[in-house]
Scaffold this motif. Structure first.
Motif, PDB file in Angstrom:
ATOM      1  N   GLU A 181      32.582   0.600 -21.565  1.00 52.69           N
ATOM      2  CA  GLU A 181      32.414   1.887 -22.247  1.00 52.69           C
ATOM      3  C   GLU A 181      31.409   2.789 -21.530  1.00 52.69           C
ATOM      4  N   HIS A 182      30.298   2.227 -21.076  1.00 48.98           N
ATOM      5  CA  HIS A 182      29.305   3.040 -20.373  1.00 48.98           C
ATOM      6  C   HIS A 182      29.885   3.595 -19.075  1.00 48.98           C
ATOM      7  N   GLU A 183      30.614   2.747 -18.338  1.00 48.39           N
ATOM      8  CA  GLU A 183      31.272   3.202 -17.118  1.00 48.39           C
ATOM      9  C   GLU A 183      32.255   4.329 -17.423  1.00 48.39           C
ATOM     10  N   LEU A 184      33.027   4.163 -18.495  1.00 50.71           N
ATOM     11  CA  LEU A 184      34.004   5.189 -18.858  1.00 50.71           C
ATOM     12  C   LEU A 184      33.302   6.495 -19.198  1.00 50.71           C
ATOM     13  N   THR A 185      32.198   6.424 -19.946  1.00 49.26           N
ATOM     14  CA  THR A 185      31.447   7.637 -20.274  1.00 49.26           C
ATOM     15  C   THR A 185      31.003   8.358 -19.005  1.00 49.26           C
ATOM     16  N   THR A 186      30.455   7.594 -18.066  1.00 45.72           N
ATOM     17  CA  THR A 186      29.970   8.181 -16.818  1.00 45.72           C
ATOM     18  C   THR A 186      31.097   8.840 -16.042  1.00 45.72           C
ATOM     19  N   ARG A 231      34.842   6.782 -28.411  1.00 44.06           N
ATOM     20  CA  ARG A 231      33.382   6.800 -28.372  1.00 44.06           C
ATOM     21  C   ARG A 231      32.865   7.298 -27.022  1.00 44.06           C
ATOM     22  N   ALA A 232      33.491   6.830 -25.939  1.00 43.28           N
ATOM     23  CA  ALA A 232      33.071   7.272 -24.605  1.00 43.28           C
ATOM     24  C   ALA A 232      33.297   8.773 -24.437  1.00 43.28           C
ATOM     25  N   ALA A 233      34.436   9.262 -24.917  1.00 44.04           N
ATOM     26  CA  ALA A 233      34.716  10.698 -24.821  1.00 44.04           C
ATOM     27  C   ALA A 233      33.727  11.500 -25.656  1.00 44.04           C
ATOM     28  N   ALA A 234      33.379  10.992 -26.830  1.00 45.56           N
ATOM     29  CA  ALA A 234      32.413  11.685 -27.680  1.00 45.56           C
ATOM     30  C   ALA A 234      31.055  11.782 -26.991  1.00 45.56           C
ATOM     31  N   GLU A 235      30.631  10.702 -26.358  1.00 47.07           N
ATOM     32  CA  GLU A 235      29.357  10.712 -25.645  1.00 47.07           C
ATOM     33  C   GLU A 235      29.412  11.660 -24.449  1.00 47.07           C
TER      34      GLU A 235
END
Length: 259
Positions: free
Chosen positions: A129-134, A169-173
């Protein structure tokens, strides 16, 4: 689109038929929802956990935007290699290759370019998820035009499937970091929820009623996903992921998003 191991699959399990479309239709038709204000969008970025989620969830919205001259970018989080984990017919690599080809054909039919593919493991989005957010931040900050009104469409954080929820969640962040507007789209929610279900924030729902020509293009695009709408073989492990009763909820004359 995968239908296993979601947070809501206990009741009803995804193997069952879920809430039938003929139960949804009277309620949706009799409940007023505000329209999607597409004129307020300058650029659309659609984030899909699996190849087909973007077309099933917001294919008509994508096609409507593209026809209106609004640039549309699709970000494919996974390649869908795990939709048939025990298939005796296709290896995960072969399945991923087939699904990528299907996705490319489907988006072309909608007037949209080939998706940007991130290659995150199917079924493992939450672990990345963190990788996807980045990576989503990178995509969004690479979008030209600071004054543009960019909409980021991603699967709903309450959709019931872990990959869908982690993508949301990743897109929201990413939107929190970049300042872009997040709009969520449900896919599996139509399976487990019921009309007026208190678990769904109906006050956030907006509706798009596309032109008939756009709906036909979406239908043709969905037909491209043969690995999902048809059995891979007669073996039960190769059963269709999207049988007719699932497609009925996703092929309406309207599309729905959470504003």
């Amino acid at each position: 689109m995968r239908g296993d191991k979601g947070t809501r699959w206990g009741a009803p399990p995804v193997a069952a038929r879920g809430t039938p479309e003929d139960e949804w239709q009277p309620w949706l038709a009799s409940t007023p929802f505000q329209p999607v204000p597409l004129a307020e969008c300058d650029r659309l970025v659609v984030v899909a956990p699996h190849p087909d989620d973007e077309v099933l969830g917001v294919g008509a919205l994508m096609a409507t935007a593209a026809a209106a001259g609004i640039p549309v970018v699709v970000v494919a989080v996974t390649d869908g290699a795990a939709s048939h984990p025990d298939s005796p017919t296709l290896t995960p690599d072969a399945l991923a290759a087939a699904r990528i080809a299907e996705s490319n054909q489907a988006t072309a039919l909608l007037g949209v370019g080939e998706p940007l593919r991130l290659g995150i493991p199917d079924g493992g989005v939450s672990a990345h998820e963190h990788e996807l957010t980045t990576r989503l931040v990178d995509v969004l900050t690479a979008t030209p035009g600071e004054a543009e009104r960019v909409w980021v469409l991603a699967t709903w954080r309450g959709d019931g499937h872990p990959d869908h929820e982690a993508t949301g969640r990743a897109a929201a962040e990413a939107c929190s970091i970049t300042g872009h507007r997040l709009i969520e789209y449900p896919v599996w929610m139509w399976h487990w929820a019921r009309p007026a279900d208190p678990a769904v924030p109906w006050n956030r729902i907006r509706v798009l009623t596309p032109a008939a020509e756009i709906l036909e293009r979406k239908r043709r695009a969905v037909d491209e996903f043969r690995t999902q709408i048809l059995p891979l073989s007669e073996d039960p492990r190769d059963a269709a992921i999207l049988p007719p009763w699932v497609l009925a909820r996703l092929m309406r004359t309207t599309e729905w998003v959470l504003w």
